[in-house]
Design a protein around this motif. Structure first.
Motif, PDB file in Angstrom:
ATOM      1  N   GLU A   1     -11.665  -4.884  -6.812  1.00 60.18           N
ATOM      2  CA  GLU A   1     -10.839  -5.010  -8.009  1.00 60.18           C
ATOM      3  C   GLU A   1      -9.675  -4.090  -8.122  1.00 60.18           C
ATOM      4  O   GLU A   1      -8.831  -4.600  -8.511  1.00 60.18           O
ATOM      5  CB  GLU A   1     -12.126  -4.574  -9.298  1.00 60.18           C
ATOM      6  CG  GLU A   1     -11.339  -4.700 -10.549  1.00 60.18           C
ATOM      7  CD  GLU A   1     -12.333  -4.555 -11.946  1.00 60.18           C
ATOM      8  OE1 GLU A   1     -11.935  -4.643 -12.682  1.00 60.18           O
ATOM      9  OE2 GLU A   1     -13.612  -4.356 -11.315  1.00 60.18           O
ATOM     10  N   LYS A   2     -10.082  -2.637  -7.563  1.00 61.96           N
ATOM     11  CA  LYS A   2      -8.893  -1.892  -7.499  1.00 61.96           C
ATOM     12  C   LYS A   2      -7.572  -2.535  -6.607  1.00 61.96           C
ATOM     13  O   LYS A   2      -6.497  -2.410  -7.287  1.00 61.96           O
ATOM     14  CB  LYS A   2      -9.193  -0.451  -7.132  1.00 61.96           C
ATOM     15  CG  LYS A   2      -8.488   0.582  -6.901  1.00 61.96           C
ATOM     16  CD  LYS A   2      -8.157   1.314  -8.444  1.00 61.96           C
ATOM     17  CE  LYS A   2      -7.055   2.357  -8.353  1.00 61.96           C
ATOM     18  NZ  LYS A   2      -6.916   2.902  -9.721  1.00 61.96           N
ATOM     19  N   THR A   3      -8.080  -2.931  -5.694  1.00 59.22           N
ATOM     20  CA  THR A   3      -7.025  -3.638  -4.709  1.00 59.22           C
ATOM     21  C   THR A   3      -6.531  -4.700  -5.321  1.00 59.22           C
ATOM     22  O   THR A   3      -5.241  -4.715  -5.167  1.00 59.22           O
ATOM     23  CB  THR A   3      -7.668  -3.812  -3.186  1.00 59.22           C
ATOM     24  OG1 THR A   3      -8.160  -2.728  -2.911  1.00 59.22           O
ATOM     25  CG2 THR A   3      -6.511  -4.273  -2.438  1.00 59.22           C
ATOM     26  N   ASN A   4      -7.092  -5.571  -5.758  1.00 59.42           N
ATOM     27  CA  ASN A   4      -6.514  -6.865  -6.430  1.00 59.42           C
ATOM     28  C   ASN A   4      -5.637  -6.883  -7.566  1.00 59.42           C
ATOM     29  O   ASN A   4      -4.798  -7.687  -7.929  1.00 59.42           O
ATOM     30  CB  ASN A   4      -7.492  -7.911  -6.732  1.00 59.42           C
ATOM     31  CG  ASN A   4      -8.304  -8.314  -5.150  1.00 59.42           C
ATOM     32  OD1 ASN A   4      -7.575  -8.385  -4.232  1.00 59.42           O
ATOM     33  ND2 ASN A   4      -9.495  -8.693  -4.958  1.00 59.42           N
ATOM     34  N   ASN A   5      -5.929  -5.625  -8.350  1.00 66.57           N
ATOM     35  CA  ASN A   5      -5.182  -5.443  -9.401  1.00 66.57           C
ATOM     36  C   ASN A   5      -3.868  -4.238  -9.293  1.00 66.57           C
ATOM     37  O   ASN A   5      -3.368  -3.849 -10.210  1.00 66.57           O
ATOM     38  CB  ASN A   5      -6.003  -4.599 -10.652  1.00 66.57           C
ATOM     39  CG  ASN A   5      -7.036  -5.788 -11.128  1.00 66.57           C
ATOM     40  OD1 ASN A   5      -6.624  -7.086 -11.377  1.00 66.57           O
ATOM     41  ND2 ASN A   5      -8.250  -5.361 -11.536  1.00 66.57           N
ATOM     42  N   LEU A   6      -3.596  -4.233  -8.024  1.00 62.74           N
ATOM     43  CA  LEU A   6      -2.439  -3.515  -7.802  1.00 62.74           C
ATOM     44  C   LEU A   6      -1.006  -3.895  -8.586  1.00 62.74           C
ATOM     45  O   LEU A   6      -1.048  -5.360  -8.651  1.00 62.74           O
ATOM     46  CB  LEU A   6      -2.233  -3.085  -6.405  1.00 62.74           C
ATOM     47  CG  LEU A   6      -3.293  -2.114  -5.685  1.00 62.74           C
ATOM     48  CD1 LEU A   6      -2.887  -2.225  -4.269  1.00 62.74           C
ATOM     49  CD2 LEU A   6      -2.886  -0.851  -6.090  1.00 62.74           C
TER      50      LEU A   6
END
Length: 248
Positions: free
Chosen positions: A189-194
């Motif tokens: 989620e952290k990566t995909n919401n960059l």
């Protein structure tokens, strides 16, 4: 006057050889403060910005990606050792992977470099959560080094556990559990919401910001980037070398 009163408390302590200056001069420079063994006491006067926040470096990567491993071994590892006192380094092992929950509740986890990378991402995600902060990065960098040396991932996990005196069974237990997958979903989620969205790995974010210029600086000399970005005056010795090598 205040400086003299505070430093007077250290008179008996700093009578060691090499310091033959009066207490009023002890805070006149960092070199003299160190010579007279009152560096901590003088910090308030010599380093007014010493409490500046650390530089946040977020590394989004993949456990078996050669470019990711190169960055960890050639840049992050050195910076962790040399400028770690002014840097918060956070690792997110996911990259271009994909996690999908199927209609029956099962999970499909696909990774760019195949199933072994999915396993590696999970193991490293768990290691970063299970281990003390002081050992999490060391374990990841050790595993990366063994993989670069062509050791199979599982052998690398065991070898680094032995070298760092880590109980890898706890890491494996996490990586095989629902807890491990939940931790991996949080990384995803952290990566995909960059913002901007990630387009390659390693993807480096500096104090919440990613630009191509920051990316290039980080991959060329992470030490120099951290030293330049840090606003405090208590920079480690490695910063002097970084500045002269990169920014002058």
């Amino acid at each position: 006057m205040i400086t003299s009163l505070i430093l007077a408390l250290f008179v008996s302590f700093v009578s060691s050889k090499g310091c033959n200056l009066p207490p009023s001069a002890w805070c006149s420079s960092p070199e003299i403060a160190e010579l007279c063994q009152v560096k901590d006491a003088c910090k308030e006067y010599l380093y007014p910005d010493a409490s500046a926040p650390k530089v946040n470096i977020d590394l989004h990567y993949e456990s078996l990606c050669p470019y990711s491993i190169n960055f960890i071994l050639r840049q992050a590892e050195r910076s962790y050792k040399e400028v770690g006192s002014i840097m918060n380094l956070k690792l997110y092992p996911f990259g271009n992977a994909n996690i999908k929950t199927n209609p029956d509740g099962s999970i499909t986890y696909k990774c760019q470099h195949g199933p072994l990378e999915c396993q590696g991402n999970l193991v490293e995600t768990c290691a970063l959560n299970v281990l003390p902060e002081s050992k999490g990065f060391l374990y990841v960098s050790c595993v990366s080094r063994q993989i670069m040396a062509k050791y199979p991932p599982y052998v690398a996990y065991l070898l680094c556990g032995k070298r760092l005196k880590i109980d890898v069974d706890k890491i494996f237990e996490c990586s095989r559990s629902s807890k491990g997958m939940e931790l991996q979903k949080a990384v995803a989620e952290k990566t995909n919401n960059l913002k901007p969205p990630k387009t390659y790995v390693p993807w480096i974010v500096v104090n919440g910001v990613h630009t191509e210029d920051l990316q290039n600086q980080a991959q060329t000399d992470l030490n120099a980037l951290v030293c330049k970005t840090y606003t405090g005056s208590d920079k480690p010795e490695a910063c002097k070398k970084s500045y002269s090598a990169t920014f002058e």
